[in-house]
Design an enzyme around this catalytic site. Structure first.
Site, PDB file in Angstrom:
ATOM      1  N   CYS A   1      -2.095   8.217   4.450  1.00  0.00           N
ATOM      2  CA  CYS A   1      -2.166   7.822   3.042  1.00  0.00           C
ATOM      3  C   CYS A   1      -3.505   8.231   2.447  1.00  0.00           C
ATOM      4  CB  CYS A   1      -1.994   6.311   2.907  1.00  0.00           C
ATOM      5  SG  CYS A   1      -0.558   5.643   3.750  1.00  0.00           S
TER       6      CYS A   1
ATOM      7  N   GLU B   1       0.885  -1.168   0.000  1.00  0.00           N
ATOM      8  CA  GLU B   1       0.000   0.000   0.000  1.00  0.00           C
ATOM      9  C   GLU B   1       0.913   1.205   0.000  1.00  0.00           C
ATOM     10  OE1 GLU B   1      -1.636   3.300   1.267  1.00  0.00           O
ATOM     11  OE2 GLU B   1      -1.731   2.196   3.149  1.00  0.00           O
TER      12      GLU B   1
END
Length: 543
Positions: free
Chosen positions: A327, A293
């Site tokens: 994120c 990720e």
């Protein structure tokens, strides 16, 4: 499971403590913060269950109070990576042989320790080490990590139950083996929960792990490792080391027993890892699992029917909680012209109302960014925008690193939808707004989809249901986590499995059953009770 099939039902999400004035949890956390700051700790690596010290000490400072020293960790080198791999491989057979019930209960006990005895300690380490306010620490270091541990036990128990059908005269079964070799977990600074989940999700499946956290997250990582040891994790199952990234890669990706990598970090680093692994395929026993990720350039898109207060709240929370260092943090917004003035006025007022400072003062909404490198990078974007005619600073922009790495939340209006801060990931408290013609919603959907290579999170805000449906369809691949009338942050384990595609990663959905499949290698076993004694089939007989 030899004398029973044990049940691990779907857990409830861990309740979020309020830390209101006068509450017992607030009082206890304040005590722990004071105790943590009163001592200077010595942090070893943990290899094969043993504490390893190198005397190459690296100081840990709160980002909001850089003159204070929390402690020192012992930095490792190539030989420590090699030792960690050896320890992981040596522990593998015993860990695989342990019954699922005993393996599962280690992680369930860790979750209970974290929910009770160690809750203020891991929250405190996260607040001081990563400059998170009390709420951001609570939803991360406590609740999300507890949820990862408990839900993953449930998810894995459900996988183990999934078995093939059998025809008469035979029995089929499926084994869910761990991967051959060791798994490498590389974790970022911004979430203590990610730091805990990446090694434990692989370990829970029977793998043994080499874990490298970001240097700026070691203070919380070492506390979680101590919790896992108290919960009964055998030595060598997870090996925690503090080594530079290139050293880790050079050793692990050139080892024949490399089985997979669980990564959260930058897209560039992940791309380099993938390339290196691809070039080295001939040396591995199996195709390694690559789970990552990475970055995001996450959006808030408002329709002309949107409630302005919903838009403003989604931006203020989505862009500026934890200083935009998520994120999933909103960093670009598209506002229709009919709402622009009202939204602008309320955004400016909201930012001006933020209090910024240390984490010990619970009234501070904003704290410091993680380190000087990050501070300098974010400041560069802000400084460039201040002197660029294609941009206008609505509010914020002050940067000061005398006491800590403080950057005032900043909102930039971009005159062009492809202005640099609309396109590039900044990873700080900077939101860029583009005002589009109110009747050009569908064209703006194309703009949102094509502006960034990332596809992690995004939000559409509208009261018009047709607009919601259109955006959901047109932005199908623009975000792995898509929010309607909400901010694009705050995914909850079991509720919003997290991950994105395109340049944002492999979309293996942490917080769901999907992620665990990546750390398993299935074996099908067929047993025939009355095996044939002759190769001939009936169709071969003469008429």
């Amino acid at each position: 499971m030899s004398i029973g099939t044990f049940s691990y039902p779907l857990p409830a999400n861990e309740p979020v403590y309020a830390y209101a004035p006068g509450s017992p949890e607030r009082k206890r956390l304040k005590e722990v913060l004071a105790e943590l700051k009163s001592s200077v700790i010595d942090v070893p690596m943990y290899i094969g269950g043993k504490e390893v010290r190198t005397n190459k000490k690296v100081a840990m400072h709160p980002p909001h109070e850089i003159k204070h020293t929390l402690g020192y960790f012992h930095a490792g080198e190539q030989k420590h990576v090699e030792q960690a791999i050896e320890a992981a491989l040596a522990a593998k057979d015993g860990w695989v042989a342990m019954s699922w019930a005993n393996r599962a209960n280690i992680f369930l006990k860790a979750a209970d320790l974290l929910a009770t005895k160690y809750r203020p300690w891991l929250n405190g380490c996260t607040m001081l080490g990563q400059s998170k306010n009390v709420f951001q620490a609570e939803i991360d270091a406590a609740c999300e990590l507890i949820d990862f541990l408990r839900f993953n036990v449930h998810f894995l128990s459900e996988i183990y139950k999934q078995q093939p059908t059998s025809s008469p005269g035979m029995h089929n079964r499926m084994e869910y083996r761990p991967l051959e070799g060791f798994v490498l977990a590389i974790t970022p600074f911004n979430f203590t929960a990610i730091g805990g989940n990446l090694p434990t999700s692989a370990a829970m499946c029977g793998n043994t792990v080499v874990w490298k956290p970001a240097n700026t997250q070691v203070y919380a990582a070492q506390m979680f490792m101590r919790i896992m040891q108290e919960a009964g994790l055998p030595g060598g199952v997870i090996n925690l080391i503090y080594v530079e990234g290139p050293t880790i890669g050079r050793v692990c990706f050139n080892h024949k027993d490399f089985g997979g990598v669980h990564f959260t970090g930058s897209t560039g680093v992940f791309n380099n890892m993938w390339e290196t692994i691809g070039k080295n395929m001939a040396m591995y026993k199996s195709y390694p699992r690559i789970v990552g990720e990475t970055g995001g350039k996450d959006f808030v898109l408002a329709h002309k029917s949107a409630n302005p207060d919903v838009v403003v709240t989604a931006i203020l929370r989505g862009a500026f909680e934890f200083q935009g260092q998520k994120c999933s943090a909103a960093s670009r917004a598209y506002i229709p012209s009919n709402l622009a003035e009202e939204v602008k006025k309320k955004l400016i007022a909201g930012v001006k109302s933020f209090k910024m400072g240390t984490v010990e003062n619970f009234s501070n909404f904003i704290n410091a960014v993680i380190d000087e490198k990050s501070f300098d990078n974010i400041k560069r974007y802000i400084d460039n925008a201040k002197k660029d005619e294609k941009a206008e600073i609505w509010v914020g922009g002050r940067c000061d690193k005398k006491e800590g790495y403080f950057i005032q939340p900043t909102i930039i209006e971009a005159k062009s939808p492809k202005y640099v801060t609309m396109c590039e990931e900044i990873f700080g408290p900077v939101m860029t707004v583009y005002i589009y013609p109110a009747n050009s919603f569908e064209k703006t959907l194309d703009l949102v989809d094509s502006t960034s290579p990332y596809a992690l999170t995004g939000a559409v805000i509208a009261q018009d249901r047709a607009a919601v449906e259109l955006a959901t369809d047109k932005l199908r691949h623009a975000a792995g986590n898509f929010y309607i009338n909400d901010k694009p942050t705050g995914a909850v384990v079991g509720q919003q499995p997290f991950g994105g595609a395109r340049a944002s990663g492999t979309n293996d959905k942490a917080g769901s059953i999907l992620n665990l499949y990546r750390w398993l290698s299935a074996r099908t076993i067929k047993e025939t009770f009355n095996p044939p004694m002759d190769y001939k089939y009936p169709f071969l007989e003469e008429e």
